[in-house]
Design a protein around this motif. Structure first.
Motif, PDB file in Angstrom:
ATOM      1  N   THR A  17      15.283  24.229  75.685  1.00  0.00           N
ATOM      2  CA  THR A  17      15.431  24.380  74.641  1.00  0.00           C
ATOM      3  C   THR A  17      16.106  25.227  74.524  1.00  0.00           C
ATOM      4  OG1 THR A  17      13.224  22.774  74.225  1.00  0.00           O
ATOM      5  CG2 THR A  17      14.123  25.235  72.473  1.00  0.00           C
ATOM      6  N   ILE A  41      11.762  22.298  77.721  1.00  0.00           N
ATOM      7  CA  ILE A  41      11.640  21.683  76.073  1.00  0.00           C
ATOM      8  C   ILE A  41      10.598  22.221  75.684  1.00  0.00           C
ATOM      9  CG2 ILE A  41      11.084  19.938  74.746  1.00  0.00           C
ATOM     10  CD1 ILE A  41      14.259  19.301  76.090  1.00  0.00           C
ATOM     11  N   GLY A  42      10.192  22.590  74.143  1.00  0.00           N
ATOM     12  CA  GLY A  42       9.721  23.496  73.528  1.00  0.00           C
ATOM     13  C   GLY A  42       8.885  24.375  73.918  1.00  0.00           C
ATOM     14  N   ASP A 102      17.098  21.328  71.438  1.00  0.00           N
ATOM     15  CA  ASP A 102      17.174  20.739  72.707  1.00  0.00           C
ATOM     16  C   ASP A 102      18.045  20.153  73.908  1.00  0.00           C
ATOM     17  OD1 ASP A 102      15.120  21.658  71.803  1.00  0.00           O
ATOM     18  OD2 ASP A 102      14.245  20.075  71.837  1.00  0.00           O
ATOM     19  N   TYR A 103      18.688  20.227  75.131  1.00  0.00           N
ATOM     20  CA  TYR A 103      19.118  19.403  75.517  1.00  0.00           C
ATOM     21  C   TYR A 103      18.448  17.814  76.764  1.00  0.00           C
ATOM     22  CZ  TYR A 103      22.500  22.860  73.943  1.00  0.00           C
ATOM     23  OH  TYR A 103      23.357  23.379  73.112  1.00  0.00           O
ATOM     24  N   LYS A 104      18.830  17.283  77.165  1.00  0.00           N
ATOM     25  CA  LYS A 104      17.879  16.593  77.697  1.00  0.00           C
ATOM     26  C   LYS A 104      19.026  15.525  79.091  1.00  0.00           C
ATOM     27  CE  LYS A 104      14.954  14.692  77.902  1.00  0.00           C
ATOM     28  NZ  LYS A 104      14.375  13.768  77.008  1.00  0.00           N
ATOM     29  N   LYS A 147      23.090  17.583  74.355  1.00  0.00           N
ATOM     30  CA  LYS A 147      22.395  18.178  73.829  1.00  0.00           C
ATOM     31  C   LYS A 147      22.382  16.669  72.196  1.00  0.00           C
ATOM     32  CE  LYS A 147      22.133  21.868  69.531  1.00  0.00           C
ATOM     33  NZ  LYS A 147      23.298  22.726  68.913  1.00  0.00           N
TER      34      LYS A 147
END
Length: 278
Positions: free
Chosen positions: A213, A227-228, A201-203, A277
């Motif tokens: 993701t 994400i997810g 996952d990367y924000k 990440k």
């Protein structure tokens, strides 16, 4: 007298609207407010229905029928998954080889494309289109899937095809293979071992959903999604550099430090963002 005047005006107004083809059912505004629940998208069809039709067109004939039978125009549904990756319902059925779904959609008004005719093995149509427009065989379909791959997808339902349909499909495959340029862009291969370093996952923001993701999709390709969530394929075009799912204006590069991925940078025409990440 007052009631007569009102009634006469109402009749005159209704008659005028009828002449213009604009007559309305005799339901009062109060009744409409209490009995009709309007979608916020009205008069447009709610986008979640469009998405559902296109999504189900990959695998669920009965599900498609449940939506399209009452509203045949949904057979022409088109959805943008992400970053300009557009896909029609019949395009979805075509690239996964669901000739039953494609034929049903066509019977309800869907507009077949060269990719549809290729999957169905309509050799004469495919050959004529390419001869009329040389180079069109290099154009890819939804998700960057090649014309030749659509032909191979047509083999999925061989057990339900006639002998002549199978022969025509095989002829189509042989023809496209012989052209040498109907199999899409020649991207750099990424081994399953190499894929591992990118996964996770990367924000890019503080919000719960502000991120991506990186995973592996059903085609065993790296993918980028919310994400997810499920994602579109990443095709490698350089050193730690990828393009997204057949959309040439979108690139994803990974920042590697000491053999570990630290972040990704997503670049598209109007936005460049960095996601760390986690």
């Amino acid at each position: 007298m007052k009631n007569n005047i009102i009634n006469r005006r109402t009749v005159l107004r209704t008659s005028a609207l009828t002449i213009l083809g604009l007559s309305f059912p005799s339901v009062t505004w109060a009744e409409q407010k209490s009995n009709i629940k309007m979608s916020k998208h009205f008069p447009n069809i709610p986008p979640e229905i469009i998405e559902e039709v296109v999504g189900k067109s990959h695998f669920d004939l009965d599900g498609v029928k449940s939506l399209v039978e009452k509203r045949p125009e949904l057979s022409r549904s088109v959805w943008e998954w992400r970053f300009g990756d557009f896909e029609s319902a019949i395009g979805a059925a075509s690239h996964v080889g669901r000739r039953d779904i494609a034929l049903y959609l066509m019977s309800k008004g869907a507009r077949p494309t060269l990719f549809t005719f290729t999957m169905l093995g309509h050799f004469n149509v495919v050959k004529s289109a390419i001869e009329a427009t040389p180079g069109i065989q290099e154009t890819t379909g939804p998700h960057g899937i090649s014309l030749l791959d659509h032909a191979y997808a047509g083999e999925r339902m061989k057990d339900q095809m006639t002998k002549s349909e199978i022969e025509s499909l095989e002829q189509t495959i042989d023809y496209l293979s012989g052209l040498g340029n109907a199999n899409g862009t020649d991207y750099i291969n990424v081994s399953s071992e190499e894929q591992k370093k990118y996964l996770g996952d990367y924000k890019y923001g503080q919000g719960e959903n502000d991120g991506f993701t990186i995973g592996v999709n059903m085609r065993k390709l790296l993918s980028l999604g919310p994400i997810g969530g499920f994602g579109g394929a990443l095709y490698k075009i350089g050193d730690n550099l990828f393009t997204y799912n057949g959309t040439p204006s979108v690139t994803i590069s990974f920042n590697i430090q000491k053999d570990k991925v630290k972040s990704l940078t997503l670049t598209e025409p109007d936005i460049t963002l960095i996601a760390e990440k986690i």
